[in-house]
Design an enzyme around this catalytic site. Structure first.
Site, PDB file in Angstrom:
ATOM      1  N   ARG A  16     -61.386 -37.322  -1.956  1.00  0.00           N
ATOM      2  CA  ARG A  16     -62.631 -37.162  -1.211  1.00  0.00           C
ATOM      3  C   ARG A  16     -63.771 -36.673  -2.105  1.00  0.00           C
ATOM      4  O   ARG A  16     -64.473 -35.705  -1.799  1.00  0.00           O
ATOM      5  CB  ARG A  16     -62.423 -36.226  -0.021  1.00  0.00           C
ATOM      6  N   CYS A  17     -63.891 -37.320  -3.255  1.00  0.00           N
ATOM      7  CA  CYS A  17     -65.019 -37.033  -4.137  1.00  0.00           C
ATOM      8  C   CYS A  17     -65.162 -38.189  -5.103  1.00  0.00           C
ATOM      9  O   CYS A  17     -64.296 -39.035  -5.190  1.00  0.00           O
ATOM     10  CB  CYS A  17     -64.806 -35.747  -4.916  1.00  0.00           C
ATOM     11  N   GLN A  45     -57.491 -48.881   0.031  1.00  0.00           N
ATOM     12  CA  GLN A  45     -58.926 -48.633   0.189  1.00  0.00           C
ATOM     13  C   GLN A  45     -59.754 -49.681  -0.561  1.00  0.00           C
ATOM     14  O   GLN A  45     -60.964 -49.725  -0.415  1.00  0.00           O
ATOM     15  CB  GLN A  45     -59.281 -47.243  -0.354  1.00  0.00           C
ATOM     16  N   GLU A  79     -68.178 -37.327   1.364  1.00  0.00           N
ATOM     17  CA  GLU A  79     -67.461 -36.375   0.525  1.00  0.00           C
ATOM     18  C   GLU A  79     -68.209 -35.077   0.279  1.00  0.00           C
ATOM     19  O   GLU A  79     -67.646 -34.135  -0.294  1.00  0.00           O
ATOM     20  CB  GLU A  79     -67.171 -37.041  -0.819  1.00  0.00           C
TER      21      GLU A  79
END
Ligand code: CDP
Length: 784
Positions: free
Chosen positions: A368-369, A221, A738
């Site tokens: 996802r945060c 990523q 998110e």
């Protein structure tokens, strides 16, 4: 021709995703799709024990197996000073174990062979003699007197404690608690869960023996940051390292860290002189890479006699696993847990956090945060619902009475963070109206009288996304800016290259839309390229919903830079003064003479063919954007549940989600992002659990045990929106990827707790499975 193809594709248009054509046809290019000439395959031997001393490793039988080129151990890596590597938190992590194994699934040795099957066969022939040690599987265990010392190789490390961190004003908070009319406490556990992307992690390392250039295809990523880390770890010159992140099948934070497999494959390719491919299987992905959460949290909320929140006190113990490898800014040890005061105007707060080593895989990826905001949001939203129930107040009204008000923005929270913009009452009202809250509440009361178990849960979350700004946010010291490079070709078509990296979020579409809006080139004429460090400008990558807040802003800024040059070119073509020109999306025209104009395509052509005297040719530029602040998206989620008394089964009857992420670039993509997050939130709340037995065996290492939600389990999502632009983002946009994973778990659990509240049940830790609900009801004598 579909109707979307006629659209210009500017901001606010729900054009279809450009990238989906190749994905739907099975033409995506994932790491495992690449086959390089002479490529070898690697398989990793992992520890069956959570904690054990390695007495010996015998690789002779493995080395003699057909097709085997090399068997790599920690000892061999140590000869090249690569047995250990730095983590993103400044700790160290074993690449291949030399002294001890510290979690089940830890990398012990690797086999490089001609085929994958040969590598796996030989891996199973390696003989390791272990001396098994007692395992530590929780912060409490890590603190206990006589607990085994996990990191005994670290100089000065006398226990399993990693860090102590504090935020807020201790004295002021203590004083406020002393005066409180009421204090509500919640102790809760946010369990370990896993991002579980469909595509597991992997790489192909290709070190060219002739040039020394290392090309690494990797599911990363953050390719640029990885390149820099690789340069620092291996000592290779950075220009000789090329990281290529091709299509990525989901990341969710799992693909931010550097895993030992990447390092071993690269070292092997360097030593052997052939490309080496390593692709994890599902089991490896679930037991050894990037876990998330594992936070034990206690929150105390102080209230005055009118039900106003006056102070918040929080303590958390973080279970970090055997190596502290959280990806987070160096200044904030507990990540963005600072946001724990949430959407409420709480005058003072004090937060303490302690991190512990345990015999578990390194945890703490921001699944996802943004760096632990999920845990913070969960704690405050659960605590607020419990407070309302304990005070006998309506959950929605209690929140309304304590919200930060729209006129208070920019708002400085008790922990010192400046929220950029928000209108929490508005989002709440949209949600309540959609739900038909007042009628529904009456219905719930009536059904409870009949003995039914039913409830409504609310979560009014505030998120903090878009890391940086560079002055405060960094990864290993690298400032958290991001970049966009835009090149307009002579025919008016464009290439946009970015420092971020999509993993399925639709960047090829939305960033082209920003160029379409700012420069007037149709989105279909803008190719977006990400993930190749040889061609893309430097950036920190995609996580923490930072792409739109940071790289999206960079795209707007570079487009505006090009527009300024385009103005000069247009003035030359129209033989007019620059200040006499007016811009309308896609063209400059002479003020008062709208028929005297030049389109951006005319101008682009002139940039290569017909320039004013002394002007540099071409129409291209790059912008590195360092955001002045984070963005603070928010929303209200509301959930209605029915619970079966006989089985404890929870049925989510309704789920209303109102999100505010400022200006939406592509509303359809935003909705898709929210759907995905609500689904993952449902999984975390009700299904997903990675746990460990007393010996440290990981339970939840396959999809039979680790349950992912599908469309079958999840409810229908009823969506709503409000738009409160970010005042500091050039487009007014905030991140959104998110929000729903951050906000929704508390809404689901609050609904269950609301339903169980008449029986005095105040907490069930996630995942809220039917057996736990049934046991809680039974303990109160309620089951049928
Ligand atoms: O960093 P990441 O791409 O995961 O998150 P994001 O910036 O929240 O963006 C997720 C997707 O939603 C991207 O395609 C964005 O461009 C899109 N988005 C949007 O269209 N409008 C917004 N206000 C925020 C995101």
């Amino acid at each position: 021709m579909s109707s979307t193809m006629h659209m210009h594709g500017g901001i606010g248009e729900s054009i279809k995703r450009k990238e989906d054509g190749r994905f739907l046809r099975g033409k995506g290019n994932y790491v495992d799709d690449f086959v390089l000439p002479g490529m070898l395959h690697m398989s990793i031997l992992r520890s069956p024990h959570a904690h054990a001393r390695i007495k010996s490793i015998d690789t002779s039988a493995a080395g003699a197996k057909p097709g085997v080129i090399a068997v790599v151990t920690g000892e061999l890596m140590a000869q090249h000073k690569l047995a250990w590597m730095p983590t993103l938190s400044g700790d160290t992590q074993a690449v291949l174990a030399t002294d001890k194994v510290r979690f089940q699934g830890q990398e012990v040795a690797a086999v490089i062979a001609e085929t994958k099957v040969q590598a796996e066969d030989a891996r199973d022939a390696i003989v390791v003699d272990y001396d098994v040690l007692p395992a530590v599987i929780s912060p409490d265990g890590a603190k206990a007197a006589g607990a085994p010392l996990i990191r005994d190789e670290k100089e000065g490390q006398k226990d399993n404690h990693i860090y102590h961190w504090e935020s807020g004003d201790k004295a002021k908070t203590q004083a406020a608690f002393a005066k409180a009319a009421k204090v509500v406490r919640l102790h809760t556990f946010y369990p370990r869960c896993h991002p579980a992307p469909l595509e597991t992690c992997g790489c192909i390392a290709d070190v060219n023996p002739a040039t020394g250039k290392a090309t690494i295809y990797m599911t990363s990523q953050a390719p640029h940051a990885i390149r820099t880390v690789f340069a620092l770890v291996t000592g290779l010159p950075e220009q000789n390292i090329r990281i290529i992140s091709p299509d990525i099948g989901g990341g969710f934070g799992n693909k931010v860290p550097v895993y030992p497999g990447y390092v071993v494959a690269t070292a092997a390719s360097l030593l052997i002189g052939r490309p080496v491919k390593w692709i994890e299987d599902r089991n490896e992905n679930l037991i050894s890479t990037g876990f998330a959460r594992d936070f034990h949290m206690t929150g105390d909320l102080a209230l005055d006699e009118k039900g106003k929140m006056t102070a918040l006190r929080v303590h958390l113990d973080s279970d970090n696993g055997a190596f502290f490898s959280d990806a987070q800014p160096t200044k904030f040890k507990a990540g963005l847990f600072h946001i724990v005061t949430g959407s409420y105007d709480i005058p003072t707060a004090h937060v303490t956090a302690d991190g512990y080593y345990t015999n578990k895989a390194p945890g703490g990826v921001a699944y996802r945060c943004s760096f632990r905001v999920t845990e913070a949001s969960y704690l405050i939203e659960r605590l607020v619902t419990n407070a309302a129930i304990e005070l006998g107040l309506d959950q929605a009204e209690f929140r309304m009475n304590n919200f930060i008000q729209p006129e208070q923005f920019p708002y400085t929270s008790a922990t010192g963070w400046v929220y950029d913009s928000g209108d929490y009452p508005k989002a709440m009202n949209v949600a309540l109206e959609k739900l038909g809250y007042d009628e529904l509440r009456k219905d719930v009361e009536a059904r409870r009288k009949k003995g039914e178990v039913t409830g409504i849960g609310i979560a009014s979350f505030t998120e903090v996304v878009g890391a940086g700004h560079g002055a405060e946010f960094d990864i290993l010291g690298l400032r958290m800016f991001d970049s966009a490079e835009l090149r307009v070709h002579p025919t008016g078509k464009a290439m946009l290259r970015m420092g971020v990296k999509s993993q399925g979020q639709g960047h090829e579409t939305t960033f082209a839309q920003i160029v379409a809006e700012e420069l007037g080139i149709p989105a279909s004429d803008v190719a977006v390229e990400e993930g190749d460090t040889d061609t893309a400008p430097y950036g920190l990558g995609t996580y923490a919903s930072r792409s739109t807040p940071v790289a999206g802003a960079a795209t707007a800024m570079v487009s505006r830079k090009l527009r300024e040059k385009a103005r000069k070119l247009a003035a030359h073509l129209l033989e007019a003064a620059e200040e006499d020109l007016e811009w309308e999306r896609g063209k400059f025209f002479v003020k008062g003479s709208p028929d005297r104009f030049k389109t951006i395509q005319d101008i682009a052509f002139a940039a290569y063919t017909n320039l004013p005297e002394g002007m540099e040719a071409g129409l291209e530029g790059v912008h590195y954007y360092d955001p002045p602040n984070m963005t603070y998206p928010f929303g209200t989620y509301a959930v209605v549940v029915d619970i079966d008394k006989g089985t404890g089964q929870v049925k989510v009857k309704r789920m209303v989600a109102v999100d505010d992420c400022g200006v939406r670039i592509n509303p359809m993509i935003v909705e898709g992002q929210i759907h995905g997050g609500l689904t993952e939130g449902y999984g975390i709340a009700f299904m997903e659990l990675i746990t460990f037995d007393s010996e440290g065996n990981c339970i939840g290492s396959n999809f039979m045990d680790y349950l992912l939600p599908t469309a079958w389990e999840t409810p229908k999502f009823e969506m709503g929106e409000t738009t409160t632009p970010s005042p500091h983002h050039p487009l007014g946009a905030k991140g959104v990827g998110e929000s729903a994973t951050v906000g929704s778990p508390a809404a689901y659990v609050n609904a269950v707790i609301d339903a169980l509240s008449p029986y005095g049940i105040t907490n069930i830790d996630m995942p809220v499975t039917s057996d736990k609900v049934w046991a809680a009801l039974r303990s109160k004598g309620v089951t049928e």
